[in-house]
Scaffold this active site. Structure first.
Site, mmCIF file in Angstrom:
data_model
loop_
_atom_site.group_PDB
_atom_site.id
_atom_site.type_symbol
_atom_site.label_atom_id
_atom_site.label_comp_id
_atom_site.label_asym_id
_atom_site.label_seq_id
_atom_site.Cartn_x
_atom_site.Cartn_y
_atom_site.Cartn_z
ATOM 1 N N ASP A 177 -17.818 -36.928 -8.840
ATOM 2 C CA ASP A 177 -19.265 -36.886 -9.059
ATOM 3 C C ASP A 177 -19.551 -37.172 -10.535
ATOM 4 O OD1 ASP A 177 -21.929 -36.228 -9.416
ATOM 5 O OD2 ASP A 177 -21.852 -34.579 -7.963
ATOM 6 N N TYR B 79 -37.973 -44.351 -9.001
ATOM 7 C CA TYR B 79 -36.720 -45.118 -9.111
ATOM 8 C C TYR B 79 -36.852 -46.164 -10.232
ATOM 9 C CZ TYR B 79 -33.306 -48.731 -7.637
ATOM 10 O OH TYR B 79 -32.310 -49.679 -7.597
ATOM 11 N N LYS C 138 -32.148 -52.053 3.073
ATOM 12 C CA LYS C 138 -33.272 -52.844 2.574
ATOM 13 C C LYS C 138 -33.685 -53.870 3.637
ATOM 14 C CE LYS C 138 -31.191 -53.765 -1.335
ATOM 15 N NZ LYS C 138 -29.959 -53.119 -0.917
ATOM 16 N N ALA C 139 -34.758 -54.613 3.335
ATOM 17 C CA ALA C 139 -35.378 -55.456 4.366
ATOM 18 C C ALA C 139 -34.413 -56.460 5.031
ATOM 19 C CB ALA C 139 -36.595 -56.167 3.785
HETATM 20 P P1 NAD Z 1 -25.148 -48.434 -3.218
HETATM 21 O O1 NAD Z 1 -25.984 -47.249 -2.862
HETATM 22 O O2 NAD Z 1 -24.424 -49.116 -2.121
HETATM 23 O O3 NAD Z 1 -24.113 -48.053 -4.354
HETATM 24 C C1 NAD Z 1 -24.336 -47.033 -5.294
HETATM 25 C C2 NAD Z 1 -23.137 -46.108 -5.257
HETATM 26 O O4 NAD Z 1 -23.299 -45.076 -6.248
HETATM 27 C C3 NAD Z 1 -22.974 -45.397 -3.904
HETATM 28 O O5 NAD Z 1 -21.725 -45.730 -3.324
HETATM 29 C C4 NAD Z 1 -23.050 -43.928 -4.259
HETATM 30 O O6 NAD Z 1 -22.189 -43.096 -3.507
HETATM 31 C C5 NAD Z 1 -22.657 -43.927 -5.733
HETATM 32 N N1 NAD Z 1 -23.127 -42.712 -6.387
HETATM 33 C C6 NAD Z 1 -24.360 -42.144 -6.311
HETATM 34 N N2 NAD Z 1 -24.371 -40.989 -6.985
HETATM 35 C C7 NAD Z 1 -23.130 -40.821 -7.499
HETATM 36 C C8 NAD Z 1 -22.535 -39.795 -8.263
HETATM 37 N N3 NAD Z 1 -23.221 -38.711 -8.652
HETATM 38 N N4 NAD Z 1 -21.243 -39.932 -8.628
HETATM 39 C C9 NAD Z 1 -20.532 -41.016 -8.229
HETATM 40 N N5 NAD Z 1 -21.040 -42.020 -7.492
HETATM 41 C C10 NAD Z 1 -22.331 -41.917 -7.123
HETATM 42 O O7 NAD Z 1 -26.112 -49.459 -3.960
HETATM 43 P P2 NAD Z 1 -25.864 -50.963 -4.405
HETATM 44 O O8 NAD Z 1 -26.776 -51.820 -3.613
HETATM 45 O O9 NAD Z 1 -24.418 -51.273 -4.430
HETATM 46 O O10 NAD Z 1 -26.446 -50.927 -5.894
HETATM 47 C C11 NAD Z 1 -25.606 -50.822 -7.032
HETATM 48 C C12 NAD Z 1 -26.461 -50.687 -8.275
HETATM 49 O O11 NAD Z 1 -27.340 -51.813 -8.393
HETATM 50 C C13 NAD Z 1 -27.377 -49.455 -8.290
HETATM 51 O O12 NAD Z 1 -27.446 -48.961 -9.598
HETATM 52 C C14 NAD Z 1 -28.708 -49.999 -7.844
HETATM 53 O O13 NAD Z 1 -29.786 -49.207 -8.303
HETATM 54 C C15 NAD Z 1 -28.684 -51.370 -8.503
HETATM 55 N N6 NAD Z 1 -29.589 -52.302 -7.807
HETATM 56 C C16 NAD Z 1 -29.275 -52.735 -6.543
HETATM 57 C C17 NAD Z 1 -30.131 -53.603 -5.898
HETATM 58 C C18 NAD Z 1 -29.845 -54.110 -4.517
HETATM 59 O O14 NAD Z 1 -30.669 -54.838 -3.989
HETATM 60 N N7 NAD Z 1 -28.710 -53.770 -3.901
HETATM 61 C C19 NAD Z 1 -31.295 -54.052 -6.540
HETATM 62 C C20 NAD Z 1 -31.593 -53.574 -7.807
HETATM 63 C C21 NAD Z 1 -30.705 -52.716 -8.449
HETATM 64 O O1 GDC Z 2 -36.502 -52.185 1.398
HETATM 65 P P1 GDC Z 2 -36.928 -53.434 0.722
HETATM 66 O O2 GDC Z 2 -36.037 -54.604 0.855
HETATM 67 O O3 GDC Z 2 -37.168 -53.049 -0.787
HETATM 68 O O4 GDC Z 2 -38.370 -53.818 1.312
HETATM 69 C C1 GDC Z 2 -38.965 -55.065 1.068
HETATM 70 C C2 GDC Z 2 -40.263 -55.132 1.861
HETATM 71 O O5 GDC Z 2 -39.943 -55.231 3.250
HETATM 72 C C3 GDC Z 2 -41.163 -53.888 1.696
HETATM 73 O O6 GDC Z 2 -42.494 -54.268 1.527
HETATM 74 C C4 GDC Z 2 -41.010 -53.179 3.035
HETATM 75 O O7 GDC Z 2 -42.165 -52.458 3.421
HETATM 76 C C5 GDC Z 2 -40.790 -54.371 3.965
HETATM 77 N N1 GDC Z 2 -40.185 -53.991 5.257
HETATM 78 C C6 GDC Z 2 -40.697 -54.270 6.474
HETATM 79 N N2 GDC Z 2 -39.948 -53.733 7.441
HETATM 80 C C7 GDC Z 2 -37.830 -52.334 7.301
HETATM 81 O O8 GDC Z 2 -37.622 -52.131 8.492
HETATM 82 C C8 GDC Z 2 -38.923 -53.092 6.818
HETATM 83 N N3 GDC Z 2 -36.977 -51.834 6.363
HETATM 84 C C9 GDC Z 2 -37.150 -52.047 5.020
HETATM 85 N N4 GDC Z 2 -36.261 -51.528 4.156
HETATM 86 N N5 GDC Z 2 -38.198 -52.752 4.546
HETATM 87 C C10 GDC Z 2 -39.064 -53.275 5.434
HETATM 88 C C11 GDC Z 2 -36.119 -52.957 -3.501
HETATM 89 C C12 GDC Z 2 -35.583 -51.553 -3.622
HETATM 90 C C13 GDC Z 2 -34.165 -51.604 -4.065
HETATM 91 C C14 GDC Z 2 -33.959 -52.520 -5.266
HETATM 92 C C15 GDC Z 2 -34.773 -53.819 -5.171
HETATM 93 C C16 GDC Z 2 -34.912 -54.624 -6.430
HETATM 94 O O9 GDC Z 2 -37.477 -52.867 -3.169
HETATM 95 O O10 GDC Z 2 -35.680 -50.942 -2.365
HETATM 96 O O11 GDC Z 2 -33.652 -50.325 -4.290
HETATM 97 O O12 GDC Z 2 -34.050 -51.895 -6.511
HETATM 98 O O13 GDC Z 2 -36.067 -53.616 -4.705
HETATM 99 O O14 GDC Z 2 -35.535 -55.834 -6.124
HETATM 100 P P2 GDC Z 2 -38.037 -53.682 -1.981
HETATM 101 O O15 GDC Z 2 -37.751 -55.140 -2.152
HETATM 102 O O16 GDC Z 2 -39.456 -53.310 -1.812
#
Ligand code: NAD
Ligand code: GDC
Length: 350
Positions: free
Chosen positions: A50, A149, A192-193
């Site tokens: 952690d 966030y 995510k979407a």
């Molecule tokens: P993810 O949730 O799959 O990976 C994040 C990991 O961090 C998880 O495996 C989780 O267990 C670990 N974690 C959380 N709390 C922890 C703790 N206290 N100690 C150790 N590990 C911990 O998410 P991801 O999609 O792989 O995203 C990776 C990074 O990129 C994140 O910082 C996220 O905010 C950023 N990010 C991702 C997206 C995206 O679309 N995937 C977009 C914007 C930013």
């Molecule tokens: O979840 P997300 O991809 O995140 O959602 C995109 C859009 O799709 C939102 O407007 C959501 O309401 C719509 N949507 C419609 N149906 C569904 O079934 C659904 N599930 C989801 N998840 N969405 C749905 C993201 C963050 C991430 C990251 C990125 C950075 O925001 O969730 O954590 O940081 O942004 O770009 P989104 O794009 O709003």
């Protein structure tokens, strides 16, 4: 052999990044609360720990590490970060990790720290028009993210930049725009979407319907995981600190995303628009800065990555249907050559 530390190595981007760094010849230590969900980690050593606990960070951030990739965060899609329910956890958990990592990495004079920020830090007022969102890097201030966030990401960007200015910590900061691909979370509430849409289409019958949150006219761009990692590696190997967008600039509505997915699946699907957490009305990656500084841009259209992702999620859905004898969750049971566990006084969530 260059040593890298990947924090969040059990997550989606982190587990792919470990694989990429191994292919490039690195020795890799991964750290996370859990092993990757869908396939064995490629890390040479993996610490289950952690990162909110300073002692865990002290132990995994060793002086021999050349590069830290700080991806660990409490995060999810719109259903997780826009409901308000997880605000305290998201802010506290992610900020605590970043506070630990920045100070220990600076004190131990680690060569480089990469930090993954998010497009969610951009101000809401520039993302009200779905056809013309402004996500240029210089539009970040005056700040007005629409989620806690996003505020935490903005705080932590500033934290790493402050350690850069005051303590000489060499940092690279990327603002990821919605990254997707195989082995990403596809169910459970954090998806995510793109993953949610793939799952819903895979579960639907031909001629059936799927639920979409909102009117589906909200816009986004989606970046395939391999393209994301190309951008990360290019940024790390440059002298450019950032913050810089790493995203796709192929903007689509969520309705278009859903119809593209249905087409890939070869299914006729109608969309059922329901209430749900929405986030900003429009978002698109502005890639002018990264193109100018690093010569980077995505190389393939959304559809190519979506095809690979749909095939992977459809297979997950198939494996998890009750009629299938192998109806096991996707949890990985394989272990790396060395795995250790670090326990502390904090529970994973509070
Ligand atoms: P993810 O949730 O799959 O990976 C994040 C990991 O961090 C998880 O495996 C989780 O267990 C670990 N974690 C959380 N709390 C922890 C703790 N206290 N100690 C150790 N590990 C911990 O998410 P991801 O999609 O792989 O995203 C990776 C990074 O990129 C994140 O910082 C996220 O905010 C950023 N990010 C991702 C997206 C995206 O679309 N995937 C977009 C914007 C930013
Ligand atoms: O979840 P997300 O991809 O995140 O959602 C995109 C859009 O799709 C939102 O407007 C959501 O309401 C719509 N949507 C419609 N149906 C569904 O079934 C659904 N599930 C989801 N998840 N969405 C749905 C993201 C963050 C991430 C990251 C990125 C950075 O925001 O969730 O954590 O940081 O942004 O770009 P989104 O794009 O709003």
């Amino acid at each position: 052999m260059k040593k890298a530390l990947v924090l969040g190595a059990g997550g989606f981007i982190g587990s792919h990044l470990v694989r990429r760094l191994k292919r490039e010849g690195y020795w890799v230590r991964g750290v996370d609360l859990k092993l990757p969900d869908f396939s064995p980690t490629a890390a040479d050593t993996f610490v289950v720990g952690d990162l909110r606990i300073p002692e865990v960070c002290e132990e995994v951030i060793t002086e021999d590490i050349a590069e830290i990739y700080q991806l660990a965060a409490d995060m999810g899609g719109a259903g997780y970060i826009f409901t308000g329910t997880h605000d305290a956890d998201v802010m506290h958990n992610s900020a605590t990790i970043n506070l630990n990592v920045a100070s220990i990495a600076a004190r131990k004079k680690i060569g480089m720290v990469f930090y993954s920020s998010s497009a969610c830090m951009y101000p809401e007022h520039n993302q009200l028009d779905p056809d013309n969102p402004n996500c240029s890097e210089d539009s970040a201030y005056p700040a007005n993210p629409d989620s806690e966030y996003g505020w935490e990401k903005l705080f932590s960007e500033r934290l790493f930049l402050a350690f850069h200015r005051n303590h000489g910590l060499n940092v690279r900061i990327a603002r990821f725009h919605n990254v997707f691909g195989p082995e990403g979370t596809w169910t459970g509430g954090k998806e995510k979407a793109p993953a949610a849409t793939c799952r819903k289409v895979a579960e639907a019958t031909n001629g059936g319907s799927i639920d979409i949150w909102g009117d589906g006219e909200q816009t986004r761009s989606f970046l395939y995981i391999d393209e994301c990692l190309d951008g990360v590696r290019r940024l790390v190997n440059s002298n450019f600190t950032g913050p810089v967008n790493i995203g796709s600039d192929e903007m689509v509505t969520i309705n278009q995303l859903a119809m593209m997915t249905a087409q890939i699946a070869g299914k006729k699907i109608t969309l059922n628009h329901i209430d749900g957490p929405l986030g900003v009305r429009g978002r698109n990656s502005d890639n002018r800065l990264i193109e100018a500084k690093l010569g980077w841009r995505p190389t393939q259209p959304l559809r190519v990555g979506l095809e690979a992702t749909y095939q992977w999620i459809a297979a997950q859905v198939e494996r998890n249907t009750p009629s299938t004898p192998l109806a096991l969750p996707g949890h990985n049971t394989a272990v790396p050559s060395e795995i250790s566990s670090r326990k502390g006084s904090l529970s994973p969530t509070h």
